[in-house]
Write a protein that holds these residues in place. Structure first.
Motif, PDB file in Angstrom:
ATOM      1  N   ILE A 114     -12.455   2.914   3.905  1.00 28.15           N
ATOM      2  CA  ILE A 114     -11.043   3.239   3.990  1.00 28.15           C
ATOM      3  C   ILE A 114     -10.849   4.743   3.775  1.00 28.15           C
ATOM      4  O   ILE A 114     -11.128   5.278   2.703  1.00 28.15           O
ATOM      5  N   ILE A 115     -10.381   5.399   4.822  1.00 29.30           N
ATOM      6  CA  ILE A 115     -10.023   6.814   4.759  1.00 29.30           C
ATOM      7  C   ILE A 115      -8.585   6.856   4.265  1.00 29.30           C
ATOM      8  O   ILE A 115      -7.697   6.284   4.885  1.00 29.30           O
ATOM      9  N   MET A 116      -8.340   7.540   3.165  1.00 23.91           N
ATOM     10  CA  MET A 116      -7.087   7.305   2.440  1.00 23.91           C
ATOM     11  C   MET A 116      -6.465   8.607   1.951  1.00 23.91           C
ATOM     12  O   MET A 116      -7.165   9.508   1.479  1.00 23.91           O
ATOM     13  N   ALA A 117      -5.142   8.694   2.086  1.00 23.93           N
ATOM     14  CA  ALA A 117      -4.405   9.849   1.573  1.00 23.93           C
ATOM     15  C   ALA A 117      -3.033   9.389   1.125  1.00 23.93           C
ATOM     16  O   ALA A 117      -2.505   8.385   1.624  1.00 23.93           O
ATOM     17  N   ALA A 118      -2.436  10.145   0.192  1.00 23.78           N
ATOM     18  CA  ALA A 118      -1.128   9.749  -0.337  1.00 23.78           C
ATOM     19  C   ALA A 118      -0.453  10.916  -1.033  1.00 23.78           C
ATOM     20  O   ALA A 118      -1.078  11.917  -1.404  1.00 23.78           O
ATOM     21  N   LEU A 119       0.835  10.752  -1.210  1.00 25.64           N
ATOM     22  CA  LEU A 119       1.632  11.590  -2.100  1.00 25.64           C
ATOM     23  C   LEU A 119       2.159  10.659  -3.207  1.00 25.64           C
ATOM     24  O   LEU A 119       2.775   9.637  -2.895  1.00 25.64           O
ATOM     25  N   TRP A 120       1.839  10.917  -4.453  1.00 25.67           N
ATOM     26  CA  TRP A 120       1.076  12.047  -4.910  1.00 25.67           C
ATOM     27  C   TRP A 120      -0.328  11.595  -5.309  1.00 25.67           C
ATOM     28  O   TRP A 120      -0.547  10.449  -5.657  1.00 25.67           O
ATOM     29  N   THR A 121      -1.268  12.555  -5.279  1.00 24.29           N
ATOM     30  CA  THR A 121      -2.677  12.241  -5.513  1.00 24.29           C
ATOM     31  C   THR A 121      -2.900  11.505  -6.823  1.00 24.29           C
ATOM     32  O   THR A 121      -3.614  10.500  -6.887  1.00 24.29           O
ATOM     33  N   GLU A 122      -2.280  12.008  -7.874  1.00 24.22           N
ATOM     34  CA  GLU A 122      -2.538  11.511  -9.219  1.00 24.22           C
ATOM     35  C   GLU A 122      -1.930  10.143  -9.484  1.00 24.22           C
ATOM     36  O   GLU A 122      -2.254   9.501 -10.480  1.00 24.22           O
ATOM     37  N   VAL A 123      -1.068   9.687  -8.582  1.00 21.55           N
ATOM     38  CA  VAL A 123      -0.387   8.410  -8.787  1.00 21.55           C
ATOM     39  C   VAL A 123      -0.638   7.472  -7.600  1.00 21.55           C
ATOM     40  O   VAL A 123      -1.403   6.515  -7.695  1.00 21.55           O
ATOM     41  N   CYS A 124       0.005   7.752  -6.486  1.00 25.82           N
ATOM     42  CA  CYS A 124       0.011   6.787  -5.376  1.00 25.82           C
ATOM     43  C   CYS A 124      -1.237   6.816  -4.516  1.00 25.82           C
ATOM     44  O   CYS A 124      -1.436   5.917  -3.692  1.00 25.82           O
ATOM     45  N   LEU A 125      -2.091   7.799  -4.696  1.00 20.34           N
ATOM     46  CA  LEU A 125      -3.448   7.716  -4.154  1.00 20.34           C
ATOM     47  C   LEU A 125      -4.376   7.099  -5.188  1.00 20.34           C
ATOM     48  O   LEU A 125      -5.128   6.167  -4.891  1.00 20.34           O
ATOM     49  N   ALA A 126      -4.310   7.592  -6.407  1.00 22.08           N
ATOM     50  CA  ALA A 126      -5.276   7.170  -7.427  1.00 22.08           C
ATOM     51  C   ALA A 126      -5.199   5.678  -7.732  1.00 22.08           C
ATOM     52  O   ALA A 126      -6.240   4.991  -7.755  1.00 22.08           O
ATOM     53  N   TYR A 127      -4.010   5.142  -7.957  1.00 24.95           N
ATOM     54  CA  TYR A 127      -3.909   3.762  -8.431  1.00 24.95           C
ATOM     55  C   TYR A 127      -4.467   2.746  -7.418  1.00 24.95           C
ATOM     56  O   TYR A 127      -5.347   1.949  -7.766  1.00 24.95           O
ATOM     57  N   PRO A 128      -3.998   2.738  -6.160  1.00 22.40           N
ATOM     58  CA  PRO A 128      -4.567   1.750  -5.231  1.00 22.40           C
ATOM     59  C   PRO A 128      -6.025   2.012  -4.909  1.00 22.40           C
ATOM     60  O   PRO A 128      -6.805   1.072  -4.729  1.00 22.40           O
ATOM     61  N   MET A 132      -9.011  -0.657  -5.232  1.00 23.49           N
ATOM     62  CA  MET A 132      -9.815  -1.022  -4.062  1.00 23.49           C
ATOM     63  C   MET A 132     -11.296  -0.763  -4.300  1.00 23.49           C
ATOM     64  O   MET A 132     -12.148  -1.531  -3.848  1.00 23.49           O
ATOM     65  N   LEU A 133     -11.609   0.290  -5.023  1.00 27.14           N
ATOM     66  CA  LEU A 133     -13.007   0.552  -5.376  1.00 27.14           C
ATOM     67  C   LEU A 133     -13.575  -0.612  -6.192  1.00 27.14           C
ATOM     68  O   LEU A 133     -14.711  -1.038  -5.975  1.00 27.14           O
TER      69      LEU A 133
END
Length: 204
Positions: A114-128, A132-133
């Motif tokens: 899964i190639i993944m990006a989000a705003l914001w990194t520390e929250v909405c990228l990090a948590y999911p 998933m990891l």
């Protein structure tokens, strides 16, 4: 000696046959609240990644937060137009993985990379991504397509993901990796590179 044939479905590197793209919360207020990267560069980079996904016919999951509830606007127009055929999954949960429709959309791609990006990194990228990891997905975290409320927040978010096993990547490296086996539109590849590589977008 002839080059060994590589199966793009089982290759350990990214390919259009084994990967999916996930983009989370590219909405006006969240773009405006991003301070780890210049906003024109952020928009340039997410648009470039979306164009690459279209070039390679990559399964794509797009998610927003708070649109149905009325407190957030939808995905920025530059991205929404590119992904016109992709259904947006709106959420009330901060962690996208806690939204069943989001989880089902990722599972429906049939991909584990899964190639993944989000705003914001520390929250909405990090948590999911952390969730998933733990469930066995390989996460390729797009550091230059994501952004944080501060540079420190972005960097700490990326560090947290790397320590948990995510792979830090950039959109240009991902696009090249997806196309390394040669089964793609070379003209389209070059066009994206020429239009979106550093130097092609003005800074704010």
């Amino acid at each position: 000696m002839p080059v060994a044939t590589r199966d793009p479905r089982t290759d350990h590197l990214l390919s259009p046959e084994n990967s999916a793209l996930v983009l989370i919360d590219y909405q006006p207020s969240l773009v405006a609240g991003t301070h780890s990267i210049e906003r024109p560069v952020l928009v340039n980079n997410v648009v470039a990644m979306a164009k690459a996904a279209k070039l390679y016919d990559l399964p794509t999951v797009l998610s927003t937060i708070g649109v149905a509830a009325g407190y957030q606007e939808d995905t920025i127009p530059e991205l929404r137009e590119l992904l016109a055929g992709v259904e947006t999954i709106d959420r009330s949960t901060v962690d996208a993985w806690d939204t069943p429709a989001f989880r089902e959309a990722v599972e429906a791609t049939g991909r584990r990379k899964i190639i993944m990006a989000a705003l914001w990194t520390e929250v909405c990228l990090a948590y999911p991504a952390l969730d998933m990891l733990r469930e066995g997905y390989e996460i390729y975290a797009l550091s230059d397509v994501s952004g944080g409320t501060t540079l420190d927040a972005h960097e700490r978010g990326m560090q947290r993901l790397i320590q948990a096993g995510a792979v830090p990547v950039t959109w240009e490296a991902v696009m090249a990796e997806l196309g390394r086996l040669g089964s793609y539109d070379v003209g389209g590849f070059v066009e994206i590179m020429n239009e979106h590589l550093p130097g092609s977008v003005p800074s704010s």
